[in-house]
Structure formats: structure tokens, C-alpha cells
Design an enzyme around this catalytic site. Sequence first.
Site, PDB file in Angstrom:
ATOM      1  N   LYS B 248      -7.902 -26.271  22.633  1.00  0.00           N
ATOM      2  CA  LYS B 248      -8.819 -25.151  22.861  1.00  0.00           C
ATOM      3  C   LYS B 248      -9.716 -25.518  24.040  1.00  0.00           C
ATOM      4  O   LYS B 248     -10.311 -26.587  24.058  1.00  0.00           O
ATOM      5  CB  LYS B 248      -9.634 -24.908  21.588  1.00  0.00           C
ATOM      6  CG  LYS B 248     -10.216 -23.513  21.471  1.00  0.00           C
ATOM      7  CD  LYS B 248     -10.593 -23.191  20.026  1.00  0.00           C
ATOM      8  CE  LYS B 248     -11.326 -21.857  19.914  1.00  0.00           C
ATOM      9  NZ  LYS B 248     -11.529 -21.480  18.512  1.00  0.00           N
ATOM     10  N   ARG B 337       6.314  14.794  -4.682  1.00  0.00           N
ATOM     11  CA  ARG B 337       6.970  13.560  -4.207  1.00  0.00           C
ATOM     12  C   ARG B 337       8.492  13.734  -4.130  1.00  0.00           C
ATOM     13  O   ARG B 337       9.136  13.177  -3.245  1.00  0.00           O
ATOM     14  CB  ARG B 337       6.602  12.365  -5.091  1.00  0.00           C
ATOM     15  CG  ARG B 337       7.064  12.500  -6.526  1.00  0.00           C
ATOM     16  CD  ARG B 337       6.674  11.288  -7.376  1.00  0.00           C
ATOM     17  NE  ARG B 337       6.974  11.534  -8.778  1.00  0.00           N
ATOM     18  CZ  ARG B 337       7.560  10.666  -9.580  1.00  0.00           C
ATOM     19  NH1 ARG B 337       7.926   9.486  -9.143  1.00  0.00           N
ATOM     20  NH2 ARG B 337       7.797  10.985 -10.844  1.00  0.00           N
ATOM     21  N   GLU B 384       2.596  -4.300   1.708  1.00  0.00           N
ATOM     22  CA  GLU B 384       2.225  -3.059   2.392  1.00  0.00           C
ATOM     23  C   GLU B 384       1.640  -3.312   3.772  1.00  0.00           C
ATOM     24  O   GLU B 384       1.775  -2.480   4.672  1.00  0.00           O
ATOM     25  CB  GLU B 384       1.231  -2.270   1.528  1.00  0.00           C
ATOM     26  CG  GLU B 384       1.802  -1.783   0.194  1.00  0.00           C
ATOM     27  CD  GLU B 384       1.875  -2.888  -0.870  1.00  0.00           C
ATOM     28  OE1 GLU B 384       1.309  -3.977  -0.659  1.00  0.00           O
ATOM     29  OE2 GLU B 384       2.514  -2.644  -1.917  1.00  0.00           O
ATOM     30  N   PHE B 409      -1.460   2.032  -2.996  1.00  0.00           N
ATOM     31  CA  PHE B 409      -1.036   0.780  -2.372  1.00  0.00           C
ATOM     32  C   PHE B 409      -1.094   0.837  -0.846  1.00  0.00           C
ATOM     33  O   PHE B 409      -1.157  -0.191  -0.184  1.00  0.00           O
ATOM     34  CB  PHE B 409       0.351   0.371  -2.875  1.00  0.00           C
ATOM     35  CG  PHE B 409       0.430   0.325  -4.381  1.00  0.00           C
ATOM     36  CD1 PHE B 409      -0.679  -0.038  -5.138  1.00  0.00           C
ATOM     37  CD2 PHE B 409       1.601   0.663  -5.061  1.00  0.00           C
ATOM     38  CE1 PHE B 409      -0.621  -0.078  -6.531  1.00  0.00           C
ATOM     39  CE2 PHE B 409       1.668   0.628  -6.447  1.00  0.00           C
ATOM     40  CZ  PHE B 409       0.551   0.263  -7.189  1.00  0.00           C
ATOM     41  N   HIS B 433       1.808   9.592  -5.916  1.00  0.00           N
ATOM     42  CA  HIS B 433       1.017   9.241  -7.115  1.00  0.00           C
ATOM     43  C   HIS B 433      -0.475   9.264  -6.827  1.00  0.00           C
ATOM     44  O   HIS B 433      -1.228   8.450  -7.353  1.00  0.00           O
ATOM     45  CB  HIS B 433       1.445   7.868  -7.660  1.00  0.00           C
ATOM     46  CG  HIS B 433       2.867   7.846  -8.165  1.00  0.00           C
ATOM     47  ND1 HIS B 433       3.946   7.958  -7.317  1.00  0.00           N
ATOM     48  CD2 HIS B 433       3.367   7.718  -9.405  1.00  0.00           C
ATOM     49  CE1 HIS B 433       5.061   7.912  -8.016  1.00  0.00           C
ATOM     50  NE2 HIS B 433       4.746   7.780  -9.291  1.00  0.00           N
ATOM     51  N   GLN B 445      -3.250   2.432 -10.249  1.00  0.00           N
ATOM     52  CA  GLN B 445      -2.114   3.054  -9.571  1.00  0.00           C
ATOM     53  C   GLN B 445      -2.466   4.393  -8.916  1.00  0.00           C
ATOM     54  O   GLN B 445      -1.613   5.027  -8.308  1.00  0.00           O
ATOM     55  CB  GLN B 445      -0.962   3.308 -10.568  1.00  0.00           C
ATOM     56  CG  GLN B 445      -0.699   2.183 -11.550  1.00  0.00           C
ATOM     57  CD  GLN B 445      -0.089   0.952 -10.914  1.00  0.00           C
ATOM     58  OE1 GLN B 445       0.969   1.006 -10.324  1.00  0.00           O
ATOM     59  NE2 GLN B 445      -0.782  -0.172 -11.009  1.00  0.00           N
TER      60      GLN B 445
END
Lengths: 650, 650
Positions: B248, B337, B384, B409, B433, B445
Amino acid sequence: MADYKDLDAKVIKLSKQVVRMCTAAGSGHPSSSLGIIHLVTALMYRQMRYEPQNPWNTGADRLVLSEGHAVPAVYAAYCELGGVVGTEDAPSELSFDDAMSLREGDSVLDGHPNPAIGMPFFDAATGSLGQGLSVAAGLAAAARLDQSDAKFFCIIGDGESREGQMWEAVDFIVEQKLSAVRPIISANGQGQSGYVSDQQSTETLAKKLGAYGCEVRVIDGHNWDEIIEALSAEAGEKPVAVVAKTVKGWGVGALQSCDSHGKPLGEDQLDAAMADLDAKAEQLGVAGAEDADAAQLTAPAPVTRPTGEEISAGSFAEACAAAGQNKAYETKTMATRVAWGVALRAMGADERIVATDGDVQGSTYTNMFAKAYADRFLEAKIAEQNMISMAAGLAAAGRIAVATSFGKFIARAYDQVEMAAVSHANVKMMGSHTGVSLGADGPSQMGLCDLAFFRSFAHTKRVDGQPMIRVLAPSDAVSTFKLTHLMLNLDGMCYMRTQRPGVPFLYEDDEDFSLDGFKHLIDGEDICIVASGYMVHEAKKACQVLEEKAGLSASLVDAYALPLATDEILRIGDDCRGQILVVEDNYAGGFADEIAAAAATSDLGVMAESMCVEHTPKSGKTPEEILTMVNLTADDIATKAQSMFDRSEG
Amino acid sequence: MADYKDLDAKVIKLSKQVVRMCTAAGSGHPSSSLGIIHLVTALMYRQMRYEPQNPWNTGADRLVLSEGHAVPAVYAAYCELGGVVGTEDAPSELSFDDAMSLREGDSVLDGHPNPAIGMPFFDAATGSLGQGLSVAAGLAAAARLDQSDAKFFCIIGDGESREGQMWEAVDFIVEQKLSAVRPIISANGQGQSGYVSDQQSTETLAKKLGAYGCEVRVIDGHNWDEIIEALSAEAGEKPVAVVAKTVKGWGVGALQSCDSHGKPLGEDQLDAAMADLDAKAEQLGVAGAEDADAAQLTAPAPVTRPTGEEISAGSFAEACAAAGQNKAYETKTMATRVAWGVALRAMGADERIVATDGDVQGSTYTNMFAKAYADRFLEAKIAEQNMISMAAGLAAAGRIAVATSFGKFIARAYDQVEMAAVSHANVKMMGSHTGVSLGADGPSQMGLCDLAFFRSFAHTKRVDGQPMIRVLAPSDAVSTFKLTHLMLNLDGMCYMRTQRPGVPFLYEDDEDFSLDGFKHLIDGEDICIVASGYMVHEAKKACQVLEEKAGLSASLVDAYALPLATDEILRIGDDCRGQILVVEDNYAGGFADEIAAAAATSDLGVMAESMCVEHTPKSGKTPEEILTMVNLTADDIATKAQSMFDRSEG
């Protein structure tokens, strides 16, 4: 080889119940539950030192079910053991049959672990995957401070272990030598959509855990000897991690296919399932022995956790002196993030406080606490998800958990924030470098959507009626100090947002603040400007411009909390020709909407306009340059206020 | 051993510029930049097949700078090479001196990589750490579809590699055999707050990468032979990962201490820094040779990417038939969905579309696309964050990237969503959902804060004036189908929210929809009810209750988009005694605030009340049971509407 017939028999009983309760619920994950049934039975009937009748024993081992959807296995066992639910003041004992209330509206047996509704066996809500090991890490870190020798078992799914957060947690556990944590991966090889990747195979998981620095045991997750050995193995400095090969839908043929994830059996399939399990019992030589007592549990001695009355703040002047900020105090100019550091250091003597930061402690000024109370500071490094869930674990162990980073990077953990809020975790977050005033670093470092996100939780009530999360947005150093004091003394989750640049003091040391409050800084009659945080200073300049250039007298309100006491602000607006202009340095969804929502339901007929960051910012060298780019300078504010005044005239 | 004197000389020149430009900017990360200066020089002057004068060459190798704060190194090189910035229609060539505009308000050299403001060398905004390797994975996945042999280099910091997302990306790359990606970790051993953890030491990183399935090269990051060998090594099925030991602040003594992170030198330190680098040049035998040409670049042949006109939808009836949903179509009942799956499958023939899902394709119904177009479906597994950033990479390579999971999610990746939006990534998200209607699984959920979060971006404009993200919230299968069509044809980021339960059709197949629209379903005059998604059905029942029980005629509006055309809704409310009741199944911050914000700035004096989820839900067996818990049944709505009507009566 020991005789485990009592456990075999219990597994049959619990497995039958798991299948039945999911069928009765009409949903749930019986196949995942049966996969961990031996692990759960070994833990809850044998290995854990705990009291099912006293889940509040502070010295007890804990089970964190990261693979939350497999919870029917735990419920079945806890009910069979007569486990206690409810609150410490109003406990009640479950019966075996209570398991059949799974997922009912008035049952504490929620679809996924949910301590806040009265299931104290659990420390945190899980079900959004990959978070449990971080919670266990926080529990273990707190236990170390409590000089407890409790162990923290964490069951994780193999598919779940794809979540990066889990590996952040492994890094943290190994680095901190938190060997009281025992990660147990249930490797059943099946996901929701087909098979688990080879990247999460038993072999690869074992290799990864080894590379991270764990001592790894790969076992048959349905073999008692191997399970008991792996669960009871003494760990040295290296944590022992267990990879248990399990069978999804163990014992029940109809639950073993790869498309049976999350599907209960129909009523018409129950007989066959029971017959499968009876055959298993026969094969194991335990037919008819299901009700025999299998529990061999030891109650640990409770440990004493730090308690205390209200945390005292002392004076801001003293706090500044103690933190080496005399000069800033004397010049009456200090960044709110610096005042945060001063405040946390000043109040940090309380043993309940444990702080963590994501490798930006030099920027958040949490380093002031870290230096003064090194034993109660946990450097989380660049891993915000683990940081927040770990803080939830600290909080579950009775600590006031403080977690800080740039506001932008706390967004990295918004799902974890939500799960902590569902858990009623007493976590205090501080997000620094919010708004556009940090300037030069550009949009990748600016906290801009934070108010919209957190406001959503500020208006959602917990079971006890408190907001899920309160937001505090101080405008100067004094209010930051005072609001930190209020926040630390509150039992509940909070998010404080601070900014990078130094700003002049707006308040005297003896000013009082409240959790839903605001301050009426300037009294005027032509227009009411409501501003928050850094923008209060810009709005104050705008008031001056309005007076000097147009002879207008503007009211100025410093709005620093969500939820906000809007009624009084509307009345101030009503006194200002019914015109309110709300000024923020974040994207839409914050204070302007807070006030608009109130205005739209009020009879006063007050108009509420918004000025906020309406396009994606980029770098600029100074706060002023950025404010010019996003049309939020004092002159912009004055121009808009003038036009509102003109409209009210016309 | 080859002679690299030309590169040595160039490194000296670029290093001097890096130091100078950060000092001129008054901020920036010169020490991190010098740590990667050899890696960057080797890549940009030698290794990458690309044209600095044509950053839009579709066949070119790409550099993703995950460690975004080290960008001055790249800028210095790109300017020295006369790299082109701006747009393909209006390109302009940088000069060496342009590097000095770093972080200025009108410069494309933003504080961190930011392609959307005119720096096409980059594919994605970085700076929120740990995301770059996922972007590189998406670019490589797209290149494979394009039959391109381009390579994707990704420079990552060692401290940064603590972020779990990076390991999600490694899993994905290894699993998908995306060996065109070359992760390069710059291991300089220093973080912002002290040293990098042993968990991110060179040795541990190498072990981890090996355990994940990479072929690992540990090299000296300032040694040309080792760098060139590692960068050019042919990879087989296993990706080659490079761990480069770097210094560095290479070459400049004042930048090498552990507290020099993110700090430019002062003007008064520049001479000493230049002298340090001159001494280095002397030592390397390249003094005075800085300006010699060092670039040996090959321009690759462009590849042809799929193009197309508007994606056609066909009829919903045909789409249902093709997807095996004839029965649902005939009974006119289908979950949104499911309609998503039907729509994506029907429109999925367009080669530009590439979809991904986080191991819930059976629940999101993205499996309909996955089965029909397996070559353009990438299973992201339970990760995710990688999924969203990878989708941003797909989009940067010209694909219409579709990413789906439970709405809850997707919250896991909100920071990644924001960075993709900053990048103007053409990513279409579908969160299933959402709301409370999924019922039994409980709050872990349920997508509940999604509207508040995304609305914040719906009201923030990109450089081109488009919303950063649009939200679509269809109420029935037909509108889901139609809005999916609009969404796929839009150049911009979108979030669609759908629900779990089946709902009756509200629209005929030939109904037209717009991107900011709503539908006036029932015309009434006593009260206006605005509802969204699942709640439109509950609100419709409420209208019936109001009519039957109280003789009230309610207007019903289906609001399905953010930003929303609120003016017309206010007019409908004005016609309904000035009373609007907004009904949602999410936490505060969605449609009610959208309308309240408009009402509070309108002269019409319309009142807008909100009914939404005002306390944390828990499990319940049916949507109805949950709606009862959160006070959102048709009866609750009717009661509230009646009270508003009564109030309007006076």
C-alpha cells in the site's frame, strides 16, 4: 458403543409429530425437519445444558436454528419436553399436543423461529437464511464477557450455506476465537429447486471450513455416536465445525424426493408415513417405547449479566474534554459523526454497552469508544451483514448492542436489520456519511435511501406497541449527544444518521430532547421550513436570505425523529399561512412524507412541499458544490419558499 | 526474464499522477491506488485486449475494479492512454492532464467508478465493496452466450474480501465454470482501521480460494514476470484466482503507514513524494523514460450481441395455454406470481433476456422460463447479493437481465440494487410473496418494506431523466402479464411485486396499461378507495360491503405503479367528497405516501388516509386470518371508509 435406544424411540415419536403438525398446518417443511431430527434430539435431550422449564436461564447453552424452516423438529421436541413459553412474568408450559398448533394465528409456534411473540427458547427470528451463525457469534461474544462457559449450537442448511453472510460469520468466529460456537451444517443435498450445488457438497463444505480455520468433523447426521462425539468434542482455540450428512425426509418415503421441499403431506398420506416410521422403530428395536423418558439434561448455573439504571450522560462539555475535542467545543463547530464518538465514549462506561463497527471506526468515530473500552469493542471488519446479526445476538444476551458504519453500508444489511427488528433486538445503529454532504466520494458512499427504508419500520409497531425501529437525525453536535443518550436508554432498535462535515452548534448544552421530537428554532409567520440533519444549517441560511432579500419571516423547524410529532408541526405550518416546505438531503420517503402523510389527514388544510435529492448525485469537491448540483442550496430553498409564499398570497 | 523497463517507466509516471491528482482533489485513496499500480499497468498497457479509443467494443476484455476507491490508478492510466469517455454518440478523448479533474463536479472521473456519468471503461459503479466479482461473473456469463472469448479481470482488496458476497461470486464462477473471470486480490495487509485480519491474509485467502475450487497463484504484485504469468495463464474449467502481495502506497514513503488509508498528501508533501518516485525510477534504471510508449495493445474483434425490436407479448390466453395454465385461465383465477411465470415464458423467446433466480424458481414461477430457455437461465442459488450484482453484469453486456426471488429476500441485496441503479443497469426484478397474504410462513418470508425502499428510487431521476427504479404492483394475472411486457421493453431498472395466493382476474385480455398508471375500476361518489396488488380484491369486497350495508357508492382505484400519475387520482378523490382511503398490505411508505405527498401539494384539499400493515405480523393459516390480525379485511376497510364518509358529512 453406547445404547441410544431411548433417543431412537424419541426420534420416532418426534418425527411422527413433525409430519402430523405440518399436515395439520397445511404448510411447513417436514422434510427439512426430519433431516435434522437426530441432531435436534441429541441437542435438546442430551447435549445442551439448559432447562426447558426456564428458558431465561442466563447460563444456558443455546440453539440457533439458522435453517429456520426446519423449526417443526425443535417445536416437537420442546413441546414434548414441556418447554416453557410466554414471558418471564407470565410463563406457560407447552404440552406435547401443543405442537399441533403450528402456524396458527394465536400460537407462539410461528412458521419460523420468532422469539418476540413468546418463544424464548429462541434468541432471534430466523427464516431469512444465512443469519443464524452471526447471531450465535454475538451470543458467544456476550457470554465471553459474562465469563459464561455456555455453548452455542447453530444448525445451518447446506443450501443455506451459499449465503455469503455465513462465511463472514465463520471468519468472525475464527478470528475472535469464539470456540463456544459450534456450527452444524445439515447436508441433505437437496434445495428448493433441485439438488444443492457441488459448491455446497459435504466435501467442499468441509474443505472450506478447514480453509477458514475450523476443526471440521464430517459425520453421519443420523448416527448417535458420531453426533454425540461431534457435539461434545472440546474445542481449543479453533472452533469445531460439524458437517452432518443428513437425509431430507428421514424415515418417511413420501418426503424424500427432491421436489418435496416445503410441502406437507396430505391427510391421506399420513397413515403411510406413520407406517414408515413404525417400520423404522421396528428396525431400530424401539417399537412402543416412544414415550419413555429420554431427556438427560443438566441445568447450568445462571451467570450474572451487567444491569444498571439509566445511563448517565454527563455534560457535553465534559464529554468533549474527555475525548480531546475541547477545541471543537470551544469553536462550537463539530461534525455530528464526531459528536457521536464523543457521546458513545462518554456513556460507554456502562458495562451493558458493547459496540461493533465495520472497519470504518476512524470515520464513524466509534474509535473513541473502541480505545476507551477495548474489551467491549468488536471490530466487525468489512462484513456488515455479520455485524448486524451479530449485534442482534449481543442484544439477545442482554447487551445494549451498538453497530456503526457508513449509512450506505448499513444498507448492505437491511434484511438483517429487519430480522433483528422482528426479534425485538436492542440494537442501536449509527450510519455516518449520510446525505450528499460527504461530497467527493460520490454516490457509492452516500446514505440516501436510508430514511425511506427506516421510516417504514418507524411506523410499524411491535407486540409491545413500540415502533419496530426509531430514527434519529440530529442536526448538530449537541443534539447528537443528547439523542445518543436517549437512544442508549431506550429498550428498542434505533437508527441514528449523521454526516461527515463539521457544522456549527445550534443548541446549548442544557437543551432537552425527546424521542419523537423536533425543535422550533426560528419563529416566523410567512412560511414554515422544516429541515433535518445537515439541511437545518442550509435552511437556516435560507431563512436569512428570505428575510434580507424579500423581507419574509420564516419559521424554522429542526425535525430529528421518526416517528415524528407531526401535529404540532402542522400547527406551526398553519400559523405560517398554511405553508410548509420540508428540506432533506436524502431521496424521497423521509421527513417530507412524514409531514405530508399527516397533512393529508388533517383538517388544517396545510400544504407540505418537499425538497430532497431528486436525482442521483455524483462527486463534487465540497458539500456546497454537491448541494448546488442537487438544487439544495440556501438560495434554492429560499427561492422555493418564496414561490410558496407567493402562491399563498395569490 | 523479459525486459519490462517500459512498464517500469510508465508505473513511475502513473504513480506520480495518482499522487498529484488526489492531492489536487483534496481527497481520494492514493495509497490503495499505488498498491495496484503494477497490476493496473500490466492489464491496461499489455494484458487486456481492448481499445482505449473504443470502450464500446463488444469483444473487449473488461476490468471490474471492485476495490473502487483505488480508481485513481485506472484513471491515470486511461488518461495517459487517451481513453475515450462520454457516449458512443458523443465520445471525447481524455488527455493525460484530464486526470487532474478527479472528483470535480463536471468531471467523469468520479470518486469511485461510475459508468452512468460517462465513463464507459467501467461496466458498473463500485465503491460499496465486495460487489465487483459478481459483476464480472455476469459479464462472463453474457460473453459465453455471445460466444466471445473475452476475459474479465476483477481487482479486489484483501480487506474487501471479507464481504460474504465475494465468496458467493466465487461459488458461482466455479460452479458455472466461468473461467474467463480472473479474480485478482490485492493483498496489501492494511485496512482503514489497522491491519487486515489474518482471516484475509495472503495464505488464508489462497487456502480459501483453493477450497472453493479455484486454481490459485500467489504472486508479488509488483513483479512483472509474476504478474504477466498470472494474468495470462490459461484457465481450464477451474478459474485461476490471483492473490497478489502488494505494498500500500508503493513507491511513496509517506503513504505507507497504516493510518494513511484514504488520505491524500498535502501540497507540501508532494515534492518528497516525487523525489521518492524519482529515486525508484533511478533504482529501476528508467529515470527520464516516463513518456516512452509502453502500450502493446491488441484490439479484439467485436462480437454480435442479440438485438431486437419491441418484445411482443402475444395474447395472455395463448401464453397461459403454452404454459399449461389453461385451467387457471378458464376459471379466471391465478396468482400474480404464476402470471409472472406465464408472462416471462411467453416473452422469453427474445434472445436478449437472461433470467436468474435464488433457489425459489418453483415459488416465483420463474421455472417456466428456466425450463423453456435453459440456456438463458442461471440458477443463482441462495445468494441474493451475487444474484443482483451478477444481473447488473449481464445488463452491462447488453442483456435484459431478470432477477427473481421472494420480495423479502431481494431485501438481502438492497445495497446491490442501489449500486445497479446508480450504474443504470437494465435489471428487472420480481419479488414474489410480498405483503401478508402468504400467511403461514410468517414475517421472515414477507416482503413488507419493499415499497418504501423502492419508492425512494422511483422518485430519483437518473442522468437521462428516467426514474432510477420503477415499481410495478399488479393486482391480477392480466395486469401482471401486461406490466411484465411493459417492463421488459423498458430500458431501465424495475421492481415488480407479486403475491402468493390465487386471485380472480380483474381485467380482460385487451386492457391496456401504462408505466405510471392506475385503473379506475369502480366509479362512485361517496369515497375513493385506492388499493394496490392483493388489496385491490379486499377493497373491492369492501366497496360491496359499503354499498350493501350503508348504501355508499365508493370509487375503486387499482394503483399499480410508482411513480404514479397522482393528479388524476386526486381528481377522482375530489369527486368523492375529497376523501381518499389508500389500502396496502405493506409497511408505511408506499402508495399511501405517494398519494399523500401529492395531496399535500395540491389545491384540491383532498384528504388521504392510509391503511397498511401497522404492526409486525406473525403466522396465520390463511390470508384472511392474517388480514384480520393486521386489520386489513374488507370489513375493516369498509368501517374506515364509512368513518371518513361520516367525517366528510360533517
